[in-house]
Scaffold this motif. Structure first.
Motif, PDB file in Angstrom:
ATOM      1  N   ALA A  92      41.070 -41.484 -29.260  1.00 16.13           N
ATOM      2  CA  ALA A  92      42.392 -41.789 -28.714  1.00 16.13           C
ATOM      3  C   ALA A  92      43.514 -41.152 -29.540  1.00 16.13           C
ATOM      4  O   ALA A  92      44.391 -41.843 -30.059  1.00 16.13           O
ATOM      5  CB  ALA A  92      42.597 -43.305 -28.602  1.00 16.13           C
ATOM      6  N   ILE A 120      44.795 -33.018 -15.129  1.00 12.36           N
ATOM      7  CA  ILE A 120      45.286 -31.876 -15.921  1.00 12.36           C
ATOM      8  C   ILE A 120      44.663 -30.578 -15.415  1.00 12.36           C
ATOM      9  O   ILE A 120      45.327 -29.543 -15.323  1.00 12.36           O
ATOM     10  CB  ILE A 120      44.938 -32.089 -17.415  1.00 12.36           C
ATOM     11  CG1 ILE A 120      45.759 -33.252 -17.981  1.00 12.36           C
ATOM     12  CG2 ILE A 120      45.180 -30.807 -18.228  1.00 12.36           C
ATOM     13  CD1 ILE A 120      45.303 -33.711 -19.358  1.00 12.36           C
ATOM     14  N   LEU A 129      38.918 -37.551 -26.655  1.00 15.33           N
ATOM     15  CA  LEU A 129      39.937 -38.447 -26.107  1.00 15.33           C
ATOM     16  C   LEU A 129      39.405 -39.870 -26.037  1.00 15.33           C
ATOM     17  O   LEU A 129      40.101 -40.838 -26.375  1.00 15.33           O
ATOM     18  CB  LEU A 129      40.348 -37.986 -24.701  1.00 15.33           C
ATOM     19  CG  LEU A 129      41.117 -36.666 -24.625  1.00 15.33           C
ATOM     20  CD1 LEU A 129      41.273 -36.219 -23.169  1.00 15.33           C
ATOM     21  CD2 LEU A 129      42.495 -36.795 -25.280  1.00 15.33           C
ATOM     22  N   ALA A 130      38.164 -40.015 -25.621  1.00 18.00           N
ATOM     23  CA  ALA A 130      37.596 -41.349 -25.419  1.00 18.00           C
ATOM     24  C   ALA A 130      37.385 -42.083 -26.738  1.00 18.00           C
ATOM     25  O   ALA A 130      37.665 -43.273 -26.851  1.00 18.00           O
ATOM     26  CB  ALA A 130      36.271 -41.229 -24.663  1.00 18.00           C
ATOM     27  N   VAL A 166      44.511 -31.755 -25.302  1.00 21.06           N
ATOM     28  CA  VAL A 166      44.925 -31.421 -23.936  1.00 21.06           C
ATOM     29  C   VAL A 166      45.009 -29.903 -23.777  1.00 21.06           C
ATOM     30  O   VAL A 166      44.543 -29.338 -22.779  1.00 21.06           O
ATOM     31  CB  VAL A 166      46.277 -32.092 -23.588  1.00 21.06           C
ATOM     32  CG1 VAL A 166      46.844 -31.532 -22.288  1.00 21.06           C
ATOM     33  CG2 VAL A 166      46.088 -33.601 -23.477  1.00 21.06           C
ATOM     34  N   ILE A 204      41.637 -28.431 -23.296  1.00 16.60           N
ATOM     35  CA  ILE A 204      41.120 -28.558 -21.921  1.00 16.60           C
ATOM     36  C   ILE A 204      41.666 -27.440 -21.049  1.00 16.60           C
ATOM     37  O   ILE A 204      40.960 -26.860 -20.212  1.00 16.60           O
ATOM     38  CB  ILE A 204      41.516 -29.945 -21.343  1.00 16.60           C
ATOM     39  CG1 ILE A 204      40.760 -31.051 -22.084  1.00 16.60           C
ATOM     40  CG2 ILE A 204      41.261 -30.004 -19.833  1.00 16.60           C
ATOM     41  CD1 ILE A 204      41.264 -32.446 -21.789  1.00 16.60           C
ATOM     42  N   GLN A 205      42.939 -27.105 -21.240  1.00 16.78           N
ATOM     43  CA  GLN A 205      43.538 -26.042 -20.423  1.00 16.78           C
ATOM     44  C   GLN A 205      43.016 -24.664 -20.823  1.00 16.78           C
ATOM     45  O   GLN A 205      42.829 -23.792 -19.981  1.00 16.78           O
ATOM     46  CB  GLN A 205      45.065 -26.112 -20.565  1.00 16.78           C
ATOM     47  CG  GLN A 205      45.611 -27.409 -19.946  1.00 16.78           C
ATOM     48  CD  GLN A 205      47.034 -27.721 -20.346  1.00 16.78           C
ATOM     49  OE1 GLN A 205      47.436 -27.466 -21.489  1.00 16.78           O
ATOM     50  NE2 GLN A 205      47.800 -28.273 -19.430  1.00 16.78           N
ATOM     51  N   PHE A 210      50.104 -36.226 -19.892  1.00 19.92           N
ATOM     52  CA  PHE A 210      50.173 -36.373 -21.341  1.00 19.92           C
ATOM     53  C   PHE A 210      50.662 -37.771 -21.724  1.00 19.92           C
ATOM     54  O   PHE A 210      50.072 -38.437 -22.590  1.00 19.92           O
ATOM     55  CB  PHE A 210      51.115 -35.298 -21.909  1.00 19.92           C
ATOM     56  CG  PHE A 210      51.028 -35.163 -23.387  1.00 19.92           C
ATOM     57  CD1 PHE A 210      50.061 -34.340 -23.957  1.00 19.92           C
ATOM     58  CD2 PHE A 210      51.885 -35.856 -24.231  1.00 19.92           C
ATOM     59  CE1 PHE A 210      49.956 -34.218 -25.336  1.00 19.92           C
ATOM     60  CE2 PHE A 210      51.785 -35.742 -25.607  1.00 19.92           C
ATOM     61  CZ  PHE A 210      50.824 -34.913 -26.163  1.00 19.92           C
ATOM     62  N   LEU A 255      46.846 -35.205 -29.894  1.00 20.20           N
ATOM     63  CA  LEU A 255      46.617 -35.301 -28.459  1.00 20.20           C
ATOM     64  C   LEU A 255      46.944 -33.971 -27.791  1.00 20.20           C
ATOM     65  O   LEU A 255      46.214 -33.488 -26.921  1.00 20.20           O
ATOM     66  CB  LEU A 255      47.474 -36.429 -27.864  1.00 20.20           C
ATOM     67  CG  LEU A 255      47.408 -36.596 -26.342  1.00 20.20           C
ATOM     68  CD1 LEU A 255      45.988 -36.825 -25.857  1.00 20.20           C
ATOM     69  CD2 LEU A 255      48.300 -37.771 -25.898  1.00 20.20           C
ATOM     70  N   ARG A 256      48.037 -33.371 -28.251  1.00 20.61           N
ATOM     71  CA  ARG A 256      48.446 -32.070 -27.706  1.00 20.61           C
ATOM     72  C   ARG A 256      47.340 -31.033 -27.898  1.00 20.61           C
ATOM     73  O   ARG A 256      47.090 -30.208 -27.028  1.00 20.61           O
ATOM     74  CB  ARG A 256      49.715 -31.620 -28.427  1.00 20.61           C
ATOM     75  CG  ARG A 256      50.694 -30.901 -27.552  1.00 20.61           C
ATOM     76  CD  ARG A 256      52.086 -30.975 -28.152  1.00 20.61           C
ATOM     77  NE  ARG A 256      52.094 -30.448 -29.507  1.00 20.61           N
ATOM     78  CZ  ARG A 256      52.851 -30.924 -30.500  1.00 20.61           C
ATOM     79  NH1 ARG A 256      53.667 -31.942 -30.296  1.00 20.61           N
ATOM     80  NH2 ARG A 256      52.794 -30.388 -31.692  1.00 20.61           N
ATOM     81  N   LEU A 267      40.060 -42.347 -17.770  1.00 23.53           N
ATOM     82  CA  LEU A 267      40.258 -41.139 -18.574  1.00 23.53           C
ATOM     83  C   LEU A 267      39.847 -39.906 -17.768  1.00 23.53           C
ATOM     84  O   LEU A 267      40.528 -38.875 -17.781  1.00 23.53           O
ATOM     85  CB  LEU A 267      39.429 -41.238 -19.870  1.00 23.53           C
ATOM     86  CG  LEU A 267      39.463 -40.012 -20.781  1.00 23.53           C
ATOM     87  CD1 LEU A 267      40.891 -39.652 -21.186  1.00 23.53           C
ATOM     88  CD2 LEU A 267      38.608 -40.259 -22.030  1.00 23.53           C
ATOM     89  N   GLU A 317      34.389 -28.873 -22.418  1.00 26.86           N
ATOM     90  CA  GLU A 317      35.012 -29.951 -21.643  1.00 26.86           C
ATOM     91  C   GLU A 317      34.457 -31.308 -22.060  1.00 26.86           C
ATOM     92  O   GLU A 317      35.191 -32.291 -22.185  1.00 26.86           O
ATOM     93  CB  GLU A 317      34.783 -29.736 -20.140  1.00 26.86           C
ATOM     94  CG  GLU A 317      35.704 -28.656 -19.582  1.00 26.86           C
ATOM     95  CD  GLU A 317      35.558 -28.451 -18.080  1.00 26.86           C
ATOM     96  OE1 GLU A 317      34.742 -29.158 -17.448  1.00 26.86           O
ATOM     97  OE2 GLU A 317      36.264 -27.567 -17.553  1.00 26.86           O
ATOM     98  N   PHE A 357      36.586 -34.386 -23.785  1.00 24.49           N
ATOM     99  CA  PHE A 357      36.554 -35.713 -23.181  1.00 24.49           C
ATOM    100  C   PHE A 357      36.133 -36.770 -24.209  1.00 24.49           C
ATOM    101  O   PHE A 357      36.759 -37.827 -24.339  1.00 24.49           O
ATOM    102  CB  PHE A 357      35.592 -35.700 -21.992  1.00 24.49           C
ATOM    103  CG  PHE A 357      35.701 -36.904 -21.130  1.00 24.49           C
ATOM    104  CD1 PHE A 357      36.648 -36.940 -20.115  1.00 24.49           C
ATOM    105  CD2 PHE A 357      34.886 -38.011 -21.332  1.00 24.49           C
ATOM    106  CE1 PHE A 357      36.784 -38.065 -19.309  1.00 24.49           C
ATOM    107  CE2 PHE A 357      35.020 -39.137 -20.539  1.00 24.49           C
ATOM    108  CZ  PHE A 357      35.961 -39.161 -19.523  1.00 24.49           C
TER     109      PHE A 357
END
Lengths: 226, 226
Positions: free
Chosen positions: B71, A84, B67-68, B81, B84-85, A64, B77-78, A77, B60, B64
């Motif tokens: 940013a 993760i 994020l790319a 992420v 993704i999980q 993170f 961001l949390r 990235l 997924e 990605f």
């Protein structure tokens, strides 16, 4: 930025490799505790799972922070995102070793396994430990060819698991239902451990090449009862 | 940027919710196929798993790209992420429903389950479907209190699973080893399905509050053989 990224990514990879190493060591001792009805070995696996869980947490935080502070792109990235995902797999490998140890503890001072199937579990344990070590290795080396080979090594696990089921389903099984239930669950735990190691390999291939190898159904059909 | 982030994050949440919905629907039909030895229902679950796998892949890729291109930082961001999980959990829920359906198919035209345990699986199926729906709901609503309650709802599953084991381990079990093996695996699939739904809840709490609820060992001890 680039130097900071590299340092932090290496630190993350190191934790992931360490987790795979711990999971492999846990499965090795869990297997011994099962084969020898060794309570203290089982206890050590159970106690040390906390360490794997703590590393999971650390790895997630580091990933993170890497995203937040370095805003990596492209291959960088991909490495962090794969990291993760890999955390979840290596954590699960540790949890599966824990489950094996818990069955050994529960049955102590008896053996959980009928002697007839000891050989299967000795061999499944050996393969699991080898896959754990291979996962650890590719997390550090990032060698995609080595990572792909984990899948082949998993085939031996699938074969053993299948044979184990034929033994269970055989009319001559004389160890009763309780032992059959334990053997069923234990077989499943070893097979899933191996699957997660294979998954780590797939993720390593992806982070290096940008292409995720196809997800063959490596989970064997459990219900074949041949 | 902010508008683009919101749009893309909503699209990602929608896919995740859709996956949870498909997994719940798959588990509902898998349970019916099991209870009624209904081959075509089992086949429908098996065929449709590809859809869940395709959505996993899509989710997924979207995470990605988010994020790319965006940013995101802090809470944004949390969310990504966590997304993704969560993909891994809802994908696994679908795979577990698939496993249930495969056992139903394998045993067809026979029933995989002895009549004695039908009630357990009807109820475990009901809880699994409710947990799948709850996971879908919190993926959209992001209500952390609702998300936390999934854990309580999982307790009923754990209780049933425990009782099921006492039935299996009972000396009066008269259905033989093969049925016991199927029941053991099936029980495990339902329990794991529920665990993954609980995990989705935990991740939703995290993405909203920044704090991950403690990971109680909600996986019941499988080997209690009381």
């Amino acid at each position: 930025m680039r130097v900071a990224y590299n340092e932090q990514m290496n630190a993350l990879s190191k934790i992931l490799g360490e987790m795979a190493g711990l999971a492999g060591s846990a499965m090795e001792r869990a297997t011994q505790s099962l084969l020898q009805a060794d309570l203290s070995l089982a206890e050590s696996v159970i106690t040390e799972y906390d360490q794997i869980a703590a590393l999971s947490h650390q790895a997630e935080e580091r990933a993170f922070a890497l995203l937040a502070l370095q805003a990596p792109v492209a291959g960088d990235l991909r490495s962090v995102v794969s990291g993760i995902q890999i955390v979840a797999d290596v954590d699960r490998m540790g949890a599966l070793a824990l489950h094996v140890a818990k069955i050994a503890r529960r049955r102590h001072p008896n053996h959980a396994l009928p002697e007839e199937v000891n050989g299967y579990f000795a061999e499944m344990g050996r393969i699991a430990v080898a896959l754990g070590a291979a996962a650890q290795e590719v997390l550090i080396s990032r060698d995609p060819e080595r990572a792909l080979r984990l899948r082949e090594e998993d085939e031996a696990m699938d074969d053993l698991h299948r044979h184990l089921f034929t033994v269970l389903m055989d009319r001559n099984w004389s160890h009763g239902v309780a032992a059959a239930v334990d053997v069923t669950l234990l077989g499943r735990f070893y097979e899933r451990f191996a699957d997660h190691a294979v998954e780590v390999g797939r993720r390593v291939v992806f982070l290096v090449t940008g292409t995720l190898p196809s997800d063959e159904d490596h989970e064997i059909d459990l219900a074949h009862g041949r």
